[in-house]
Design a protein around this motif. Structure first.
Motif, short mmCIF file in Angstrom:
data_model
loop_
_atom_site.label_atom_id
_atom_site.label_comp_id
_atom_site.label_asym_id
_atom_site.label_seq_id
_atom_site.Cartn_x
_atom_site.Cartn_y
_atom_site.Cartn_z
N PHE A 298 -23.56 51.68 20.89
CA PHE A 298 -22.50 50.72 20.62
C PHE A 298 -22.15 50.95 19.03
N ARG A 299 -23.20 50.59 18.25
CA ARG A 299 -23.20 50.76 16.92
C ARG A 299 -22.46 52.21 16.27
N ALA A 300 -23.26 53.03 16.63
CA ALA A 300 -22.82 54.21 16.30
C ALA A 300 -21.28 54.99 16.53
N ALA A 301 -20.88 54.54 17.99
CA ALA A 301 -19.59 54.64 18.27
C ALA A 301 -18.58 53.84 17.42
N PRO B 35 -15.29 57.76 20.89
CA PRO B 35 -15.30 57.18 22.16
C PRO B 35 -16.53 57.29 22.87
N LEU B 36 -16.99 56.24 23.49
CA LEU B 36 -18.12 55.91 24.33
C LEU B 36 -17.90 55.61 25.73
N THR B 37 -18.22 56.19 26.62
CA THR B 37 -18.11 55.69 28.02
C THR B 37 -19.61 55.83 28.81
N LEU B 38 -19.99 54.35 29.32
CA LEU B 38 -21.14 54.46 30.02
C LEU B 38 -20.72 54.57 31.37
N VAL B 39 -21.57 55.32 32.30
CA VAL B 39 -21.26 55.47 33.75
C VAL B 39 -22.54 54.96 34.50
N LEU C 225 -12.93 51.61 21.73
CA LEU C 225 -13.61 52.89 22.14
C LEU C 225 -14.73 52.79 22.86
N ILE C 226 -15.05 51.59 23.51
CA ILE C 226 -16.26 51.55 24.23
C ILE C 226 -15.78 51.30 25.77
N LYS C 227 -16.24 51.96 26.74
CA LYS C 227 -15.85 51.53 28.38
C LYS C 227 -16.87 51.92 29.02
N ALA C 228 -17.08 51.18 30.16
CA ALA C 228 -17.99 50.99 31.33
C ALA C 228 -17.28 51.71 32.40
#
Length: 149
Positions: A19-22, A28-32, A44-47
């Motif tokens: 989270f901090r790096a994004a 953009p960061l996506t957690l699946v 930038l951060i999505k799940a």
């Protein structure tokens, strides 16, 4: 560049690093995952919640990943597929999977699975320690710094 996270088994301290790096690098960061994952409010951060089932999250990531993306996973078959597609892959313990080492890791994973199935080996890795979190953060930083600007 996009960071994809196999979030079903990703430890919370690793998610916090991501989270901090994004945010810091504006990537953009996506957690699946096949369950609901809490993420901080950020464009930038999505799940992404996928259906329950064997390898559903892994398959989703494998379909989405592009060359130059970063994939965070402890799943060696997913790591192998992502490396083959030209992604950078980091295990949650900080191992950087590359074309030079992924075949050996896949062979070792298959051997260990066979030994666990026969009962010769029991258990899995221990809890995530400070040095492993630091190693993960270092590898992630190195990959983010090397990205095309």
């Amino acid at each position: 560049m996009h960071i994809w996270v196999d979030a079903d088994a990703c430890p919370n301290p690793i998610k916090e690093i991501l989270f901090r790096a994004a945010q810091r690098c504006q990537v953009p960061l996506t957690l699946v995952a096949n369950h609901l994952v809490k993420v901080p409010p950020s464009p930038l951060i999505k799940a992404r919640q996928v259906e329950s089932g064997f390898d559903v999250a892994d398959n989703y990531i494998a379909q989405q990943v592009l060359p130059g993306d970063i994939v965070v996973t402890g799943d060696i078959p997913l790591a192998a597929e992502a490396v083959e597609k030209g992604a950078q892959v980091i295990g949650p313990r900080g191992e950087h999977f590359t074309p030079a080492n992924i075949r050996q890791r896949l062979a070792m994973r298959n051997l260990m699975e066979e030994l666990r199935n026969t009962g010769e080996v029991k258990g899995g890795p221990g809890s995530l320690g400070h040095s492993e979190r630091q190693q993960f953060a270092n590898v992630l930083d190195r990959l983010l710094e090397a990205r095309p600007k």
